[in-house]
Design a protein around this motif. Structure first.
Motif, mmCIF file in Angstrom:
data_model
loop_
_atom_site.group_PDB
_atom_site.id
_atom_site.type_symbol
_atom_site.label_atom_id
_atom_site.label_comp_id
_atom_site.label_asym_id
_atom_site.label_seq_id
_atom_site.Cartn_x
_atom_site.Cartn_y
_atom_site.Cartn_z
ATOM 1 N N ALA A 49 0.874 -1.175 -0.073
ATOM 2 C CA ALA A 49 0.102 0.045 0.059
ATOM 3 C C ALA A 49 0.976 1.345 -0.219
ATOM 4 N N ASP A 50 2.039 1.188 0.755
ATOM 5 C CA ASP A 50 3.027 2.529 0.694
ATOM 6 C C ASP A 50 3.489 2.339 -0.591
ATOM 7 N N LEU A 51 3.756 1.745 -1.076
ATOM 8 C CA LEU A 51 4.811 1.777 -2.401
ATOM 9 C C LEU A 51 3.801 2.114 -3.563
ATOM 10 N N CYS A 52 2.485 1.603 -3.449
ATOM 11 C CA CYS A 52 1.648 1.992 -4.691
ATOM 12 C C CYS A 52 1.212 3.306 -4.472
ATOM 13 N N GLY A 53 0.988 3.721 -3.088
ATOM 14 C CA GLY A 53 0.388 5.127 -2.893
ATOM 15 C C GLY A 53 1.529 5.941 -3.394
ATOM 16 N N PHE A 54 2.771 5.816 -2.866
ATOM 17 C CA PHE A 54 4.023 6.570 -3.429
ATOM 18 C C PHE A 54 4.374 6.764 -4.945
ATOM 19 N N LEU A 55 4.310 5.528 -5.651
ATOM 20 C CA LEU A 55 4.525 5.625 -7.049
ATOM 21 C C LEU A 55 3.577 6.268 -7.868
ATOM 22 N N ALA A 56 2.204 6.066 -7.545
ATOM 23 C CA ALA A 56 1.102 6.751 -8.153
ATOM 24 C C ALA A 56 0.771 8.115 -7.691
ATOM 25 N N GLY A 57 1.271 8.601 -6.486
ATOM 26 C CA GLY A 57 0.905 9.992 -6.159
ATOM 27 C C GLY A 57 -0.599 9.587 -5.518
ATOM 28 N N LYS A 58 -0.953 8.682 -4.975
ATOM 29 C CA LYS A 58 -2.487 8.720 -4.350
ATOM 30 C C LYS A 58 -2.380 8.546 -2.949
ATOM 31 N N LYS A 59 -3.403 9.062 -2.359
ATOM 32 C CA LYS A 59 -3.372 9.059 -0.878
ATOM 33 C C LYS A 59 -4.347 8.004 -0.352
ATOM 34 N N ASP A 60 -5.239 7.459 -1.105
ATOM 35 C CA ASP A 60 -6.297 6.671 -0.838
ATOM 36 C C ASP A 60 -6.136 4.944 -0.847
ATOM 37 N N VAL A 61 -4.887 4.682 -0.972
ATOM 38 C CA VAL A 61 -4.311 3.180 -1.323
ATOM 39 C C VAL A 61 -4.169 2.681 0.289
ATOM 40 N N SER A 62 -4.782 1.673 0.543
ATOM 41 C CA SER A 62 -4.823 0.745 1.643
ATOM 42 C C SER A 62 -4.353 -0.446 1.228
ATOM 43 N N PRO A 63 -4.014 -1.159 2.439
ATOM 44 C CA PRO A 63 -3.926 -2.671 2.439
ATOM 45 C C PRO A 63 -5.037 -3.353 2.052
ATOM 46 N N PHE A 64 -4.805 -4.557 1.578
ATOM 47 C CA PHE A 64 -5.864 -5.502 0.849
ATOM 48 C C PHE A 64 -6.781 -6.085 1.976
ATOM 49 N N HIS A 65 -6.687 -6.462 2.981
ATOM 50 C CA HIS A 65 -7.405 -6.999 3.723
ATOM 51 C C HIS A 65 -7.984 -6.037 4.765
ATOM 52 N N ASN B 188 -5.813 -5.667 8.113
ATOM 53 C CA ASN B 188 -4.632 -5.036 8.026
ATOM 54 C C ASN B 188 -5.054 -3.497 7.963
ATOM 55 N N GLN B 189 -6.213 -3.116 7.356
ATOM 56 C CA GLN B 189 -6.652 -1.796 7.234
ATOM 57 C C GLN B 189 -6.905 -1.066 8.684
ATOM 58 N N ILE B 190 -7.209 -1.965 9.637
ATOM 59 C CA ILE B 190 -7.678 -1.308 10.910
ATOM 60 C C ILE B 190 -6.499 -0.588 11.370
ATOM 61 N N SER B 191 -5.404 -1.070 11.498
ATOM 62 C CA SER B 191 -4.530 -0.253 12.149
ATOM 63 C C SER B 191 -3.376 0.320 11.226
ATOM 64 N N TYR B 192 -3.623 0.349 9.976
ATOM 65 C CA TYR B 192 -2.666 0.933 8.821
ATOM 66 C C TYR B 192 -2.402 2.586 9.155
ATOM 67 N N THR B 193 -1.185 2.824 9.125
ATOM 68 C CA THR B 193 -0.959 4.169 9.197
ATOM 69 C C THR B 193 0.220 4.287 7.803
ATOM 70 N N CYS B 194 -0.158 5.175 6.942
ATOM 71 C CA CYS B 194 0.737 5.265 5.855
ATOM 72 C C CYS B 194 2.285 5.691 6.120
ATOM 73 N N GLN B 195 3.081 5.164 5.364
ATOM 74 C CA GLN B 195 4.529 5.497 5.741
ATOM 75 C C GLN B 195 5.343 5.642 4.419
ATOM 76 N N LYS B 196 4.473 5.978 3.350
ATOM 77 C CA LYS B 196 5.137 6.207 2.080
ATOM 78 C C LYS B 196 6.120 7.524 2.236
ATOM 79 N N HIS B 197 6.319 8.247 3.226
ATOM 80 C CA HIS B 197 7.172 9.337 3.294
ATOM 81 C C HIS B 197 8.691 8.756 3.260
ATOM 82 N N LYS B 198 8.653 7.499 3.866
ATOM 83 C CA LYS B 198 10.047 6.920 4.139
ATOM 84 C C LYS B 198 10.796 6.594 2.821
ATOM 85 N N PHE B 199 10.200 6.708 1.738
ATOM 86 C CA PHE B 199 10.851 6.043 0.313
ATOM 87 C C PHE B 199 11.713 7.249 0.142
ATOM 88 N N LEU B 200 11.515 8.648 0.477
ATOM 89 C CA LEU B 200 12.127 9.717 -0.038
ATOM 90 C C LEU B 200 13.152 10.183 0.562
#
Length: 198
Positions: free
Chosen positions: A159-175, A178-190
């Protein structure tokens, strides 16, 4: 993003196995010669199982070419609380042919169960060469090498990688689990991990 459950070899799935999905990111390249599977898993998970990767047909061979190429220091028991990012170049020019490969191994007597293509988008980054992507992945894993079934796993990474590569903020884990406690960490790629101070 592609998600699937693992095959059980014909035995009945446990309740946990019915909820456990692996997620990966498939990168298509402009040259159209191959794609790259990007995933996160247990540290030494590949070397610890003699490099029997689902992404190559020879997984069921006595010794795979990948295992023969691995240096001895990479053949170690895996650690379930630590993670590594794996990038596999696979001989498929685009996602449809890769899904065709997965479907050849579909079912509990194969490798994959309930294969789902859950997110697809053009990469919108200005800098998106193989070298750039490798840098982003190194930045991400160096900031946090832990692995957790609930907090930091293959689904949260995808979810982090897809959101980062696509520039999307609404990407979440599949199941949903896992969505319950998910916190986006895509800033860590930069950001360069060595410049980070707690």
């Amino acid at each position: 993003m592609i998600s699937h459950r693992y095959a059980t070899g014909g035995r009945a799935e446990s309740k946990k196995e019915k909820l456990t999905y692996h997620s990966l990111v498939l990168l298509e390249w402009n040259h159209g010669e191959y794609c790259s599977v990007v995933e996160i898993g247990y540290l030494n998970g590949l070397g610890g199982c003699k490099c029997k990767s689902n992404w190559y047909p020879e997984k069921d061979s006595q010794e795979t070419r990948l295992y023969a190429a691995f240096p001895p220091e990479c053949i170690l028991p895996w650690k379930e609380t630590m993670s590594e990012i794996r990038v596999h170049d696979v001989p498929f020019p685009e996602v449809e042919s890769f899904l065709g490969y997965m479907n050849r191994y579909d079912g509990h007597s194969g490798r994959f169960v309930d294969i789902r293509r859950t997110f697809s988008h053009d990469v919108r980054l200005t800098y998106r060469s193989r070298r750039n992507v490798a840098t982003y992945l190194l930045n991400y894993i160096r900031r946090d090498r832990t692995y957790s079934e609930m907090r930091r796993n293959c689904q949260t990474f995808a979810a982090d990688l897809c959101g980062f590569l696509a520039g999307k903020k609404d990407v979440s884990p599949f199941h949903p689990v896992n969505q319950i406690s998910y916190t986006c960490q895509k800033h860590k790629f930069l950001y360069e991990s060595s410049a980070y101070r707690r």
